[in-house]
Scaffold this motif. Structure first.
Motif, PDB file in Angstrom:
ATOM      1  N   VAL A 152      -6.520 102.049  69.463  1.00 33.20           N
ATOM      2  CA  VAL A 152      -5.947 101.741  68.154  1.00 33.20           C
ATOM      3  C   VAL A 152      -6.876 102.288  67.067  1.00 33.20           C
ATOM      4  N   HIS A 153      -6.317 103.139  66.198  1.00 34.58           N
ATOM      5  CA  HIS A 153      -7.087 103.717  65.098  1.00 34.58           C
ATOM      6  C   HIS A 153      -6.458 103.273  63.779  1.00 34.58           C
ATOM      7  N   MET A 154      -7.256 102.647  62.920  1.00 41.62           N
ATOM      8  CA  MET A 154      -6.753 102.158  61.637  1.00 41.62           C
ATOM      9  C   MET A 154      -7.724 102.544  60.530  1.00 41.62           C
ATOM     10  N   GLY A 155      -7.233 102.502  59.294  1.00 39.11           N
ATOM     11  CA  GLY A 155      -8.090 102.749  58.144  1.00 39.11           C
ATOM     12  C   GLY A 155      -8.771 104.091  58.202  1.00 39.11           C
ATOM     13  N   ALA A 156     -10.103 104.077  58.086  1.00 38.97           N
ATOM     14  CA  ALA A 156     -10.878 105.317  58.052  1.00 38.97           C
ATOM     15  C   ALA A 156     -10.845 106.064  59.372  1.00 38.97           C
ATOM     16  N   ASP A 157     -10.425 105.393  60.448  1.00 33.84           N
ATOM     17  CA  ASP A 157     -10.369 106.040  61.763  1.00 33.84           C
ATOM     18  C   ASP A 157      -9.101 106.867  61.963  1.00 33.84           C
ATOM     19  N   VAL A 158      -8.154 106.789  61.030  1.00 33.91           N
ATOM     20  CA  VAL A 158      -6.901 107.531  61.168  1.00 33.91           C
ATOM     21  C   VAL A 158      -7.142 109.013  60.912  1.00 33.91           C
ATOM     22  N   ASP A 159      -6.797 109.853  61.880  1.00 30.70           N
ATOM     23  CA  ASP A 159      -6.903 111.305  61.745  1.00 30.70           C
ATOM     24  C   ASP A 159      -5.866 111.943  62.665  1.00 30.70           C
ATOM     25  N   VAL A 160      -4.726 112.291  62.110  1.00 27.33           N
ATOM     26  CA  VAL A 160      -3.649 112.835  62.923  1.00 27.33           C
ATOM     27  C   VAL A 160      -3.983 114.230  63.439  1.00 27.33           C
ATOM     28  N   THR A 161      -4.961 114.914  62.798  1.00 29.60           N
ATOM     29  CA  THR A 161      -5.340 116.245  63.276  1.00 29.60           C
ATOM     30  C   THR A 161      -6.152 116.179  64.560  1.00 29.60           C
ATOM     31  N   ALA A 162      -6.535 114.968  64.984  1.00 25.26           N
ATOM     32  CA  ALA A 162      -7.219 114.808  66.266  1.00 25.26           C
ATOM     33  C   ALA A 162      -6.260 115.020  67.437  1.00 25.26           C
ATOM     34  N   ILE A 163      -4.962 115.088  67.147  1.00 23.43           N
ATOM     35  CA  ILE A 163      -3.944 115.339  68.169  1.00 23.43           C
ATOM     36  C   ILE A 163      -3.658 116.838  68.179  1.00 23.43           C
ATOM     37  N   PRO A 164      -3.646 117.500  69.332  1.00 28.58           N
ATOM     38  CA  PRO A 164      -3.511 118.965  69.381  1.00 28.58           C
ATOM     39  C   PRO A 164      -2.086 119.453  69.140  1.00 28.58           C
ATOM     40  N   ALA A 165      -1.593 119.214  67.943  1.00 30.18           N
ATOM     41  CA  ALA A 165      -0.243 119.675  67.590  1.00 30.18           C
ATOM     42  C   ALA A 165      -0.244 121.195  67.480  1.00 30.18           C
TER      43      ALA A 165
END
Length: 472
Positions: free
Chosen positions: A116-129
């Motif tokens: 679970v990633h919330m707040g400052a931990d959110v980074d959608v670019t960490a997913i290899p889209a």
């Protein structure tokens, strides 16, 4: 029944229909590999790992339903069924459809809550889209996705497939097209001056994805449709931020809210869409501001990008062909023996076979098929053939068209509803014309029409077996 995407991958691997590739670049290369393999009739599903710029474990699955066998697996259909039998079985069973409601499980029993990633931990670019196509305006993370919304008036939960591109670390677009259920729900929140809660599932079990890609009907549940396909309830868990029910076995979920367009909007596109063209950028589109990302250990991003036709999302056009078949019969039209869509699971090239029963029967079927709900959206050519023609065989259909269709009797129906992505739709309006063609023997002369020059089925089967022709 498939419990999750991973079980599907395992079963496909056991059948020898999975290829694993490590070290592929997310920037165009992954999309090109997918395109080349998907163009093969027997192209395997592709599981990418160790993607360039990403560590091992964040994987991407593409071409999941690129063969008839894998499509049948995803639909929970008998492996022995032929292509037209899949359509006929699906549509007849759906006439007795009874939805199976999802069952709610706790967070402890939901693999989607493993990370679970919330707040400052959110980074959608960490997913290899991937960046799928050369002309795409960004990295489209949402292609094989399920977008979840809840009607603020009724509590109805809708699942739909809407494309999504990464905008920055904490936001993505959501292309809710006008008239679609997601758009209608979003506008209800915005009319109240509130943001719309949204969850995007990026890697769901095949039954849930198939249900999301179909039209269950306003206020009808795609979760119940997926449960019917599975033969048991879909386990769901209350999502971390919005409280929306998401599949408990999903791989990745983005959740947050879509603010009113007057507060924030984006440009979505260009993007290579289902007609086979790079559609231009669409302005003033919704933005999902991500508050939470949850994912399983070693997650799998499901990628089902549109490719140039005739390839499609899946190899058996149940949504179009099955829907048109049922809608024709529900309108009281008899004698239908088969329906098939030859281009990208859309009615662009739609063929219906019939057993002619009266003068004008073929023309009635052609006109009706071009205008019923599943035949009109994105349609172009509608052809009716006799029941001796294999509607699933494009060459057989073209033979009938070239030898039985009187060109003078071809009709054009103008100004019908279509997709705004249709490249020849009227500018500024989602409408276009249809051509309907009667490629049947003339009813009044059908007994006088020349005999087909082909050995009968019994003789063909005998020589096939006697002379081992399959091995030659």
């Amino acid at each position: 029944m498939l419990s999750d995407l991973r079980e599907f991958v395992e079963m496909v691997d056991d059948e020898g229909e999975l290829a694993r590739l490590d070290g592929v670049d997310w920037n165009l290369e992954l999309g090109a590999v997918t395109e080349v393999v998907a163009e093969r009739e027997d192209g395997p599903a592709l599981l990418f790992d160790d993607i360039v710029d990403y560590s091992s474990g964040f994987r991407v699955l593409t071409n999941p339903f690129g063969t008839i066998a894998r499509t049948k697996l995803g639909l929970n259909m008998e492996p022995s069924l032929g292509p037209l039998e899949v359509i006929d079985t699906w549509r007849t069973e759906s006439n007795d459809y009874e939805g199976v409601s999802p069952t709610e499980v706790g967070a402890d029993g939901a693999p989607i809550r493993e990370n679970v990633h919330m707040g400052a931990d959110v980074d959608v670019t960490a997913i290899p889209a991937p960046r799928w196509h050369a002309h795409d305006g960004g990295r489209y993370i949402g292609t094989g996705c399920t977008v979840i919304t809840e009607d603020p008036d009724t509590g109805w939960v809708n699942l739909g497939v809407y494309r999504s591109v990464i905008l920055d670390d904490e936001s993505v677009s959501v292309l809710f097209l006008p008239g679609k259920d997601g758009r209608i729900t979003m506008e209800k929140y915005h009319e109240r001056g509130k943001p719309c809660p949204v969850a995007i599932v990026l890697g769901e079990d095949p039954h849930t994805w198939f249900a999301s890609s179909m039209t269950a009907g306003r206020q009808e549940s795609e979760y119940e449709l997926a449960g019917w396909m599975r033969g048991e309830p879909v386990p769901v868990v209350e999502s971390e931020y919005t409280g929306l029910p998401v599949p408990a076995t999903a791989e990745i979920v983005l959740e947050g809210t879509v603010p009113p367009l007057s507060e924030r909007n984006c440009s979505d596109g260009p993007f290579g869409e289902w007609p086979g063209y790079a559609t231009p950028a669409s302005e003033n589109q919704p933005v999902l501001e991500i508050e939470t990302i949850t994912h399983r250990d070693d997650p799998i991003l499901l990628g089902i990008p549109p490719l140039k036709p005739p390839g499609g999302y899946y190899e058996v056009p149940i949504r179009t062909a099955g829907g048109v078949w049922n809608q024709l019969e529900n309108a009281g039209i008899s004698g239908i023996t088969g329906v098939w869509s030859h281009v990208f699971e859309r009615p662009q090239f739609l063929t219906i076979s019939i057993e002619q029963q009266y003068p004008g029967h073929a023309k009635q079927v052609a006109t009706a098929a071009a205008t019923v709900p599943n035949g009109v959206y994105g349609g172009r050519y509608t052809i009716v053939v006799d029941d001796d023609v294999n509607v699933t065989d494009t060459e057989d259909v073209l033979w009938a068209l070239c030898t039985r269709c009187n060109v003078e009797e071809i009709d054009v129906i103008r100004d019908l509803y279509t997709s705004p992505l249709d490249p020849v739709s009227d500018e500024g309006e989602a409408k276009s014309s249809r051509m309907v063609m009667n490629a049947c023997r003339p009813y009044e002369e059908r007994d006088l029409f020349p005999t087909v020059n082909r050995a009968d089925d019994e003789l063909r089967e005998r020589v096939l077996e006697e002379w081992n022709l399959d091995e030659i």
